[in-house]
Design a protein around this motif. Structure first.
Motif, PDB file in Angstrom:
ATOM      1  N   MET A   1     -23.420  15.858 -79.226  1.00  0.00           N
ATOM      2  CA  MET A   1     -24.623  15.737 -78.488  1.00  0.00           C
ATOM      3  C   MET A   1     -25.155  17.301 -77.816  1.00  0.00           C
ATOM      4  O   MET A   1     -25.955  17.743 -78.067  1.00  0.00           O
ATOM      5  N   ARG A   2     -24.094  17.746 -76.995  1.00  0.00           N
ATOM      6  CA  ARG A   2     -24.318  18.892 -76.198  1.00  0.00           C
ATOM      7  C   ARG A   2     -24.655  19.980 -77.173  1.00  0.00           C
ATOM      8  O   ARG A   2     -25.459  20.766 -77.003  1.00  0.00           O
ATOM      9  N   GLU A   3     -23.776  19.960 -78.298  1.00  0.00           N
ATOM     10  CA  GLU A   3     -24.083  21.165 -79.016  1.00  0.00           C
ATOM     11  C   GLU A   3     -25.217  21.187 -79.799  1.00  0.00           C
ATOM     12  O   GLU A   3     -25.910  21.995 -80.332  1.00  0.00           O
ATOM     13  N   MET A   4     -25.646  19.933 -80.187  1.00  0.00           N
ATOM     14  CA  MET A   4     -27.186  19.717 -80.713  1.00  0.00           C
ATOM     15  C   MET A   4     -28.223  20.123 -79.954  1.00  0.00           C
ATOM     16  O   MET A   4     -29.256  20.776 -80.409  1.00  0.00           O
ATOM     17  N   ILE A   5     -27.982  19.789 -78.636  1.00  0.00           N
ATOM     18  CA  ILE A   5     -29.172  20.099 -77.522  1.00  0.00           C
ATOM     19  C   ILE A   5     -29.201  21.687 -77.616  1.00  0.00           C
ATOM     20  O   ILE A   5     -30.389  22.343 -77.536  1.00  0.00           O
ATOM     21  N   LYS A   6     -28.112  22.444 -77.620  1.00  0.00           N
ATOM     22  CA  LYS A   6     -28.047  23.720 -77.259  1.00  0.00           C
ATOM     23  C   LYS A   6     -28.692  24.454 -78.626  1.00  0.00           C
ATOM     24  O   LYS A   6     -29.335  25.245 -78.497  1.00  0.00           O
ATOM     25  N   ALA A   7     -28.241  23.977 -79.803  1.00  0.00           N
ATOM     26  CA  ALA A   7     -28.998  24.565 -81.119  1.00  0.00           C
ATOM     27  C   ALA A   7     -30.380  24.306 -81.097  1.00  0.00           C
ATOM     28  O   ALA A   7     -31.084  25.418 -81.412  1.00  0.00           O
ATOM     29  N   GLU A   8     -30.897  23.212 -80.490  1.00  0.00           N
ATOM     30  CA  GLU A   8     -32.370  22.978 -80.435  1.00  0.00           C
ATOM     31  C   GLU A   8     -33.017  23.877 -79.647  1.00  0.00           C
ATOM     32  O   GLU A   8     -34.138  24.734 -80.082  1.00  0.00           O
TER      33      GLU A   8
ATOM     34  N   ILE B   1     -32.811  31.969 -73.343  1.00  0.00           N
ATOM     35  CA  ILE B   1     -32.696  31.112 -72.309  1.00  0.00           C
ATOM     36  C   ILE B   1     -31.372  30.862 -71.903  1.00  0.00           C
ATOM     37  O   ILE B   1     -30.312  30.635 -72.915  1.00  0.00           O
ATOM     38  N   PRO B   2     -31.010  30.890 -70.675  1.00  0.00           N
ATOM     39  CA  PRO B   2     -29.662  30.636 -70.274  1.00  0.00           C
ATOM     40  C   PRO B   2     -29.216  29.485 -70.267  1.00  0.00           C
ATOM     41  O   PRO B   2     -30.173  28.426 -70.061  1.00  0.00           O
ATOM     42  N   ILE B   3     -27.993  28.947 -70.831  1.00  0.00           N
ATOM     43  CA  ILE B   3     -27.524  27.541 -70.978  1.00  0.00           C
ATOM     44  C   ILE B   3     -26.128  27.504 -70.211  1.00  0.00           C
ATOM     45  O   ILE B   3     -25.168  28.278 -70.458  1.00  0.00           O
ATOM     46  N   LYS B   4     -26.348  26.661 -69.149  1.00  0.00           N
ATOM     47  CA  LYS B   4     -25.068  26.310 -68.453  1.00  0.00           C
ATOM     48  C   LYS B   4     -24.722  24.979 -68.523  1.00  0.00           C
ATOM     49  O   LYS B   4     -25.836  24.163 -68.250  1.00  0.00           O
ATOM     50  N   GLU B   5     -23.494  24.517 -68.854  1.00  0.00           N
ATOM     51  CA  GLU B   5     -23.052  23.181 -68.820  1.00  0.00           C
ATOM     52  C   GLU B   5     -22.662  22.855 -67.431  1.00  0.00           C
ATOM     53  O   GLU B   5     -21.788  23.581 -66.765  1.00  0.00           O
ATOM     54  N   CYS B   6     -23.163  21.821 -66.976  1.00  0.00           N
ATOM     55  CA  CYS B   6     -22.645  21.339 -65.612  1.00  0.00           C
ATOM     56  C   CYS B   6     -22.731  19.705 -65.404  1.00  0.00           C
ATOM     57  O   CYS B   6     -23.424  19.201 -65.552  1.00  0.00           O
ATOM     58  N   ASN B   7     -21.381  19.360 -64.874  1.00  0.00           N
ATOM     59  CA  ASN B   7     -21.526  17.852 -64.758  1.00  0.00           C
ATOM     60  C   ASN B   7     -20.442  17.644 -63.542  1.00  0.00           C
ATOM     61  O   ASN B   7     -19.596  18.515 -62.938  1.00  0.00           O
ATOM     62  N   LEU B   8     -20.490  16.539 -62.986  1.00  0.00           N
ATOM     63  CA  LEU B   8     -19.673  16.305 -61.856  1.00  0.00           C
ATOM     64  C   LEU B   8     -18.211  16.293 -61.874  1.00  0.00           C
ATOM     65  O   LEU B   8     -17.533  16.381 -61.131  1.00  0.00           O
TER      66      LEU B   8
END
Length: 65
Positions: A1-8, A16-23
Motif C-alpha cells: 500500500m505504501r509503495e502504491m501511495i508513493k507512486a501515485e 514533493i518530499p516523501i517521508k514515512e513516519c509511524n509510531l
C-alpha cells in the motif's frame, strides 16, 4: 500500500518530499507531528483512509498544490 501511495504521488508531483513516519519506526517524529492514527499526510495535511477511488483522487489533488 505504501509503495502504491508513493507512486501515485510521484505521478502528480515528482518533487514533493516523501517521508514515512509511524509510531514504531520513528516515534519521536510521530509524537512531534501528533500522529495518533493511520493517515497519509501531504504537505502536513492528513488524508484519512477512505474508499480507494476517492483516496487516490484526494492524493492527486493534494499533491498538485
Amino acid at each position: 500500500m505504501r509503495e502504491m501511495i508513493k507512486a501515485e504521488i510521484r505521478k502528480v508531483n515528482k518533487e514533493i518530499p516523501i517521508k514515512e513516519c509511524n509510531l514504531w519506526d520513528c516515534p519521536e517524529e510521530a509524537i512531534r507531528r501528533r500522529i495518533t492514527y493511520v493517515a497519509t499526510y501531504i504537505n502536513g495535511k492528513p488524508v484519512l483512509p477512505m474508499a480507494a477511488r476517492k483516496f487516490l483522487e484526494t492524493l492527486r489533488r493534494m499533491a498538485r498544490n
